[in-house]
Design an enzyme around this catalytic site. Structure first.
Site, PDB file in Angstrom:
ATOM      1  N   GLY A 132       0.848  -1.189   0.000  1.00 23.95           N
ATOM      2  CA  GLY A 132       0.000   0.000   0.000  1.00 23.95           C
ATOM      3  C   GLY A 132       0.881   1.235   0.000  1.00 23.95           C
ATOM      4  N   SER A 133       1.411   1.567   1.187  1.00 23.79           N
ATOM      5  CA  SER A 133       2.319   2.731   1.258  1.00 23.79           C
ATOM      6  C   SER A 133       3.538   2.501   0.386  1.00 23.79           C
ATOM      7  CB  SER A 133       2.789   2.944   2.695  1.00 23.79           C
ATOM      8  OG  SER A 133       1.698   3.122   3.544  1.00 23.79           O
ATOM      9  N   GLU A 243      -4.010  15.010  -6.510  1.00 21.03           N
ATOM     10  CA  GLU A 243      -4.789  13.954  -5.856  1.00 21.03           C
ATOM     11  C   GLU A 243      -4.863  14.191  -4.348  1.00 21.03           C
ATOM     12  OE1 GLU A 243      -3.266  10.815  -9.210  1.00 21.03           O
ATOM     13  OE2 GLU A 243      -3.009  10.253  -7.113  1.00 21.03           O
ATOM     14  N   GLY A 365      -2.308   8.004   0.283  1.00 18.87           N
ATOM     15  CA  GLY A 365      -1.032   8.120   1.011  1.00 18.87           C
ATOM     16  C   GLY A 365      -1.362   8.443   2.462  1.00 18.87           C
ATOM     17  N   THR A 366      -0.897   7.590   3.390  1.00 19.16           N
ATOM     18  CA  THR A 366      -1.267   7.824   4.799  1.00 19.16           C
ATOM     19  C   THR A 366      -0.652   9.143   5.287  1.00 19.16           C
ATOM     20  OG1 THR A 366       0.685   6.723   5.729  1.00 19.16           O
ATOM     21  CG2 THR A 366      -1.242   5.324   5.257  1.00 19.16           C
TER      22      THR A 366
END
Ligand SMILES: Cc1cc2nc3c(=O)[nH]c(=O)nc-3n(C[C@H](O)[C@H](O)[C@H](O)COP(=O)(O)OP(=O)(O)OC[C@H]3O[C@@H](n4cnc5c(N)ncnc54)[C@H](O)[C@@H]3O)c2cc1C
Length: 384
Positions: A132-133, A243, A365-366
């Protein structure tokens, strides 16, 4: 309050029509969509017919060639309507720009007009069960075989994933090269070997059809590659500021809406023979939140100006994403508290806004990754 200076009378007229659309075509159906876990395709077609999808695409591809302030208006009005079901922003302002910037003429002609009309729904699949990240860890592969790429792998957490007709897939065309071996391919749901998995059950965003996607030897024509092979990461990086700003835009609008619902509620609600608004704690709490939301508003609007001038950098967009989404969660939490038990009831908008807000700190994006980006811009390096 500091007046906003971004919008022209034309933008405000457009805002009125988006607001009416939300009230007439979205709000009345949203509870049912949340129960079924996805929106009816009909609302996409209606949005398309009204010019509310892909407005910034050029007219030759079905858009209105509008400036991005129209897209901002759409995001703000969807947030004010407390709607988290419709993945319009991702479709119009994340997927469509990749197609426009990096697609062949044939791809643009094939997909963009249908996306603008709401006849096709688009998604972007970066995240995987194990990546993910750290997108460099993507395991999905796209192997070139003659005039095709053969795509294998799986994706998860994909917004619009269950309803989508096309998806931009992040895949390794040369796994040995890491980021430099990553490419973007347009995969059509009609292609053999592409299947959709479950619609994922989430704590919020209940009407949003977030899904798993699977690719089993999917033969994707070579012309469905976006831009150059191996450049996927470069393209992803270029679009990131916009984004990330989109998340800040919706977070600021939701926080403003929550303050307004709460102001109205505490003015009506009585305890100990007086309104909840008359307690000093309530007034001070709302004064503090209103101040912070005003700071967010000014910052986000300035970032929008920078975006329009094409000077919004990655670190500033990351600041907006992290700080305003954190603030959104804080505002929702405090506003639930000021509603008392009713704040916990889903028939009150604040309850839904509270659960919906939480993911804003995670996707796109965390917020920890945002702080990595910001700290690098301060010359502080980063973890290896
Ligand atoms: C509702 C929803 C919709 C989504 N939509 C999409 C979509 O349309 N398309 C898509 O591709 N993805 C989508 N995502 C995926 C989303 O982008 C990822 O969940 C997000 O990037 C985090 O990745 P992860 O879940 O693998 O968490 P991980 O990367 O496993 O992170 C776990 C924790 O570790 C922290 N962490 C990781 N690396 C670092 C680091 N270097 N420094 C400090 N902390 C770190 C993270 O901040 C987090 O707190 C969606 C997710 C959700 C929940």
């Amino acid at each position: 309050m500091i007046p906003r200076t971004l919008f022209s009378p034309e933008h405000e007229t457009f805002r009125d029509s988006v607001r009416r659309f939300m009230q007439d075509e979205v709000v009345p159906h949203d509870e049912r969509w949340q129960e079924q876990g996805f929106a009816d395709r009909e609302v996409w077609r209606k949005a398309g017919a009204n010019g509310f999808l892909c407005p910034s695409m050029p007219p030759e591809y079905g858009g209105a060639g509008a400036d991005r302030l129209y897209s901002v208006v759409l995001m703000e009005e969807q947030a004010r309507a407390n709607n988290s079901t419709l993945g319009f922003g991702l479709h119009s302002e994340i997927v469509a720009p990749y197609l426009l910037a990096y697609g062949t003429e044939a791809l643009k002609k094939k997909y963009l007009p249908k996306m603008a009309a709401g006849e096709m729904i688009a998604a972007i699949a970066m995240s995987e069960p194990g990546a993910g990240s750290d997108l460099q860890g993507v395991k999905t592969t796209a192997q070139k075989k003659g005039r095709h790429y053969r795509v294998n792998g799986s994706k998860t957490f994909i917004t619009n994933g269950w309803n989508c007709d096309l998806v931009i897939v992040v895949a390794k065309t040369d796994p040995a090269k890491g980021a430099k071996g990553t490419s973007l391919l347009v995969v059509d749901t009609a292609m053999k070997g592409f299947t959709k998995g479950r619609r994922l059950k989430k704590m919020g965003l209940k009407g949003q059809d977030t899904a798993e996607l699977f690719f089993d030897n999917v033969e994707v024509p070579a012309e469905n590659l976006l831009g150059q092979e191996g450049n996927g990461f470069v393209y992803l990086m270029q679009e990131l500021p916009w984004e990330r700003l989109q998340i800040a835009i919706s977070a600021a609008a939701k926080a403003e809406a929550a303050l307004e619902w709460t102001r109205a509620y505490v003015t009506e609600r009585k305890a100990f023979g007086r309104t909840v608004a008359s307690f000093q704690n309530t007034r001070f709490k709302l004064a503090e939140l209103a101040t912070e939301v005003q700071i967010a508003r000014v910052f986000v609007d300035r970032c929008i100006e920078l975006l329009l001038n094409k000077t919004l950098d990655a670190a500033t967009a990351s600041m907006a994403k992290y700080w305003v989404s954190d603030l959104e969660c804080k505002v929702m939490d405090e506003c639930v508290q000021l509603h008392g038990g009713y704040g916990y009831m889903l028939e009150f908008p604040i309850a839904r806004a509270y659960v919906d807000a939480r993911v804003q700190r995670i996707y796109g994006g965390t917020n920890e990754i945002m702080k990595e980006v910001i700290s690098r811009s301060l010359g502080l390096g980063g973890e290896k």
